[in-house]
Scaffold this motif. Structure first.
Motif, PDB file in Angstrom:
ATOM      1  N   HIS A  12       0.843  -1.198   0.000  1.00  0.00           N
ATOM      2  CA  HIS A  12       0.000   0.000   0.000  1.00  0.00           C
ATOM      3  C   HIS A  12       0.872   1.239   0.000  1.00  0.00           C
ATOM      4  N   ALA A  13       0.429   2.248  -0.728  1.00  0.00           N
ATOM      5  CA  ALA A  13       1.156   3.523  -0.750  1.00  0.00           C
ATOM      6  C   ALA A  13       0.164   4.671  -0.845  1.00  0.00           C
ATOM      7  N   ASN A  14       0.476   5.748  -0.139  1.00  0.00           N
ATOM      8  CA  ASN A  14      -0.290   6.985  -0.258  1.00  0.00           C
ATOM      9  C   ASN A  14       0.441   7.970  -1.149  1.00  0.00           C
ATOM     10  N   ILE A  15      -0.321   8.735  -1.920  1.00  0.00           N
ATOM     11  CA  ILE A  15       0.232   9.896  -2.615  1.00  0.00           C
ATOM     12  C   ILE A  15      -0.174  11.100  -1.771  1.00  0.00           C
ATOM     13  N   PRO A  16       0.720  11.588  -0.906  1.00  0.00           N
ATOM     14  CA  PRO A  16       0.328  12.637   0.038  1.00  0.00           C
ATOM     15  C   PRO A  16       0.291  14.022  -0.605  1.00  0.00           C
ATOM     16  N   ILE A  17      -0.831  14.659  -0.481  1.00  0.00           N
ATOM     17  CA  ILE A  17      -0.986  16.046  -0.907  1.00  0.00           C
ATOM     18  C   ILE A  17      -1.170  16.868   0.365  1.00  0.00           C
ATOM     19  N   PHE A  18      -0.149  17.635   0.731  1.00  0.00           N
ATOM     20  CA  PHE A  18      -0.192  18.380   1.981  1.00  0.00           C
ATOM     21  C   PHE A  18      -0.838  19.750   1.782  1.00  0.00           C
ATOM     22  N   ILE A  19      -1.773  20.036   2.675  1.00  0.00           N
ATOM     23  CA  ILE A  19      -2.491  21.310   2.635  1.00  0.00           C
ATOM     24  C   ILE A  19      -2.270  21.979   3.988  1.00  0.00           C
TER      25      ILE A  19
ATOM     26  N   ALA B 173       4.638   7.683 -10.897  1.00  0.00           N
ATOM     27  CA  ALA B 173       5.731   7.176 -11.735  1.00  0.00           C
ATOM     28  C   ALA B 173       6.732   6.358 -10.934  1.00  0.00           C
ATOM     29  N   THR B 174       6.721   6.498  -9.613  1.00  0.00           N
ATOM     30  CA  THR B 174       7.678   5.770  -8.771  1.00  0.00           C
ATOM     31  C   THR B 174       7.068   4.551  -8.094  1.00  0.00           C
ATOM     32  N   ILE B 175       5.771   4.327  -8.283  1.00  0.00           N
ATOM     33  CA  ILE B 175       5.058   3.256  -7.574  1.00  0.00           C
ATOM     34  C   ILE B 175       4.847   2.062  -8.504  1.00  0.00           C
ATOM     35  N   GLY B 176       5.160   0.872  -8.001  1.00  0.00           N
ATOM     36  CA  GLY B 176       5.008  -0.341  -8.792  1.00  0.00           C
ATOM     37  C   GLY B 176       3.548  -0.716  -8.997  1.00  0.00           C
ATOM     38  N   LYS B 177       3.295  -1.531 -10.019  1.00  0.00           N
ATOM     39  CA  LYS B 177       1.932  -1.936 -10.350  1.00  0.00           C
ATOM     40  C   LYS B 177       1.333  -2.881  -9.311  1.00  0.00           C
ATOM     41  N   ASP B 178       2.178  -3.473  -8.468  1.00  0.00           N
ATOM     42  CA  ASP B 178       1.696  -4.393  -7.443  1.00  0.00           C
ATOM     43  C   ASP B 178       1.335  -3.670  -6.147  1.00  0.00           C
ATOM     44  N   THR B 179       1.224  -2.338  -6.223  1.00  0.00           N
ATOM     45  CA  THR B 179       0.952  -1.525  -5.038  1.00  0.00           C
ATOM     46  C   THR B 179      -0.430  -0.896  -5.113  1.00  0.00           C
ATOM     47  N   GLU B 180      -1.195  -1.059  -4.045  1.00  0.00           N
ATOM     48  CA  GLU B 180      -2.508  -0.410  -3.946  1.00  0.00           C
ATOM     49  C   GLU B 180      -2.286   1.027  -3.497  1.00  0.00           C
ATOM     50  N   THR B 181      -2.722   1.967  -4.306  1.00  0.00           N
ATOM     51  CA  THR B 181      -2.377   3.373  -4.087  1.00  0.00           C
ATOM     52  C   THR B 181      -3.615   4.214  -3.802  1.00  0.00           C
ATOM     53  N   GLU B 182      -3.460   5.159  -2.877  1.00  0.00           N
ATOM     54  CA  GLU B 182      -4.527   6.109  -2.582  1.00  0.00           C
ATOM     55  C   GLU B 182      -3.976   7.535  -2.646  1.00  0.00           C
ATOM     56  N   ILE B 183      -4.796   8.459  -3.077  1.00  0.00           N
ATOM     57  CA  ILE B 183      -4.469   9.878  -2.977  1.00  0.00           C
ATOM     58  C   ILE B 183      -4.924  10.341  -1.600  1.00  0.00           C
TER      59      ILE B 183
ATOM     60  N   GLY C  29      -8.774   4.111 -12.863  1.00  0.00           N
ATOM     61  CA  GLY C  29      -8.134   2.892 -12.397  1.00  0.00           C
ATOM     62  C   GLY C  29      -6.676   3.048 -12.006  1.00  0.00           C
ATOM     63  N   ARG C  30      -6.201   4.271 -11.916  1.00  0.00           N
ATOM     64  CA  ARG C  30      -4.786   4.487 -11.597  1.00  0.00           C
ATOM     65  C   ARG C  30      -4.530   4.530 -10.097  1.00  0.00           C
ATOM     66  N   VAL C  31      -5.555   4.852  -9.303  1.00  0.00           N
ATOM     67  CA  VAL C  31      -5.448   4.745  -7.849  1.00  0.00           C
ATOM     68  C   VAL C  31      -6.696   4.037  -7.322  1.00  0.00           C
ATOM     69  N   LYS C  32      -6.550   3.468  -6.137  1.00  0.00           N
ATOM     70  CA  LYS C  32      -7.639   2.669  -5.566  1.00  0.00           C
ATOM     71  C   LYS C  32      -8.700   3.531  -4.889  1.00  0.00           C
TER      72      LYS C  32
ATOM     73  N   ARG D 246     -18.786  11.350  -0.030  1.00  0.00           N
ATOM     74  CA  ARG D 246     -19.257  10.092  -0.618  1.00  0.00           C
ATOM     75  C   ARG D 246     -19.463  10.245  -2.126  1.00  0.00           C
ATOM     76  N   THR D 247     -19.957  11.393  -2.545  1.00  0.00           N
ATOM     77  CA  THR D 247     -20.173  11.646  -3.975  1.00  0.00           C
ATOM     78  C   THR D 247     -18.872  11.544  -4.772  1.00  0.00           C
ATOM     79  N   TYR D 248     -17.783  12.003  -4.182  1.00  0.00           N
ATOM     80  CA  TYR D 248     -16.502  12.006  -4.888  1.00  0.00           C
ATOM     81  C   TYR D 248     -15.689  10.729  -4.673  1.00  0.00           C
ATOM     82  N   GLY D 249     -16.257   9.766  -3.974  1.00  0.00           N
ATOM     83  CA  GLY D 249     -15.591   8.472  -3.852  1.00  0.00           C
ATOM     84  C   GLY D 249     -14.519   8.383  -2.781  1.00  0.00           C
ATOM     85  N   VAL D 250     -14.592   9.244  -1.783  1.00  0.00           N
ATOM     86  CA  VAL D 250     -13.655   9.136  -0.658  1.00  0.00           C
ATOM     87  C   VAL D 250     -13.895   7.809   0.058  1.00  0.00           C
TER      88      VAL D 250
END
Length: 337
Positions: free
Chosen positions: A3-10, A47-57, A86-89, A109-113
């Motif tokens: 599992h990997a997160n793509i962290p967007i810091f606010i 671009a740095t995450i393998g295809k065998d990794t479940e990814t979330e933004i 289909g690029r992130v879970k 919920r509408t946006y799929g969180v």
């Protein structure tokens, strides 16, 4: 699957509150947020995450549901593009419990969180007041129940060592989070950042900072509660990627391996309880089986547990191995000659 997160810091956007411990600019390593750079950040990380990794933004670093509503929806719409493609879970975010209501949850919920992380910190009203958190425990409970009612995965974030807190209050917080059916937790031993009110309190002697030993001990107590309730702890301490420069940290529990230390101490307690029940072990050869991926926790930081157990029980030989059938934090011990 990994599992990997793509962290967007606010950093600190949407939060007018000033908790005594908070310095989001130091934690995120950013002083400003540029909406136009978000897609680039996502693409760069993908671009740095393998295809065998479940990814979330993951929208971290601030109080996401408290930011300008149109900005929040634009960011969610962008993230949803990657989910629909289909690029992130999925999408996860962190926010405050007082920024959760039915209207907000309908939008999410509408946006799929999929996952909502709530910065609960403590379930003790006195601790929340001393930390100037801006809400009480009843607010936190309402938010947790609403998040679960709407079907989101709930991650509870708690802190160790806040002003007026104690090991007993932290244990009670962990127990209450389990009662509220959190799906996972993060535990943050308190780090004191320069420029915060907590730093001023520490400098004046009003607040006693956690040292490493006390932070590990109290984190271990909370961890055990979650282990006993089968609630995964997905993180202990701030991530190295959160760029905690030494110049920004005044003191507190800022050991880079604080999680490994606490988990190691918990494993040591669990091992000793098992071994104590086995009678005289002097001169014995033992093999300890633990869950896959947990050998390092059982062996301890810099092999501390391994050496202590060998000496305490006068063992001739000790092996600590992983076994697929063993559940997390469960231990099987076998004689080996």
């Amino acid at each position: 699957m990994k599992h990997a997160n793509i962290p967007i810091f606010i950093p600190h956007m949407g939060c007018p509150n000033a908790c005594v411990f908070c310095d989001q600019r130091s934690i995120s390593g950013k002083n400003e947020f540029r909406e136009e750079s978000v897609r680039e950040e996502i693409e760069k990380t993908l671009a740095t995450i393998g295809k065998d990794t479940e990814t979330e933004i993951a929208f971290f670093g601030g109080s996401f549901t408290g930011i300008d509503r149109s900005l929040m929806c634009r960011l969610l719409a962008l993230a949803k593009e990657y989910v629909d493609g289909g690029r992130v879970k999925g999408i996860r975010l962190s926010t405050r419990p007082d920024y959760i209501d039915r209207e907000v949850l309908e939008i999410l919920r509408t946006y799929g969180v999929t996952h909502i992380e709530l910065g609960l910190q403590s379930m003790d009203d006195g601790v929340l007041k001393s930390a100037k958190r801006g809400h009480d425990a009843a607010c936190a409970e309402r938010a947790c129940k609403l998040v679960k009612e709407y079907g989101f995965s709930l991650v509870g974030q708690m802190m160790i060592g806040l002003p007026d807190s104690s090991a007993a209050k932290e244990k009670a917080t962990a127990e209450r989070l389990c009662e509220l059916s959190v799906d996972a937790v993060r535990i943050y031993p308190t780090v004191v950042f320069r420029g915060t009110e907590l730093c001023e309190m520490a400098e004046s002697g009003i607040y006693q900072m956690l040292d490493e030993s006390e932070a590990v001990k109290r984190t271990k107590i909370a961890l055990r509660v979650f282990v006993e309730h089968d609630v995964p702890c997905i993180r202990v301490g701030l991530c190295a990627s959160e760029k905690l420069a030494s110049s920004e940290v005044f003191g507190g529990a800022n050991h880079s391996a604080i999680g490994e230390l606490a988990m190691g101490e918990l494993y040591y307690d669990l091992l000793c309880e098992k071994l104590d029940a086995m009678g005289d072990l002097a001169g014995k050869n033992l093999t300890v089986f633990v869950a896959k991926g947990e050998v390092s926790k059982a062996v301890g930081h810099k092999r501390k547990n391994y050496e202590r157990i060998l000496k305490k029980y006068s063992l001739k030989r000790l092996k600590i191995l992983e076994k697929n059938e063993v559940l997390s934090y469960n231990i099987i011990i076998e004689y080996n000659g």
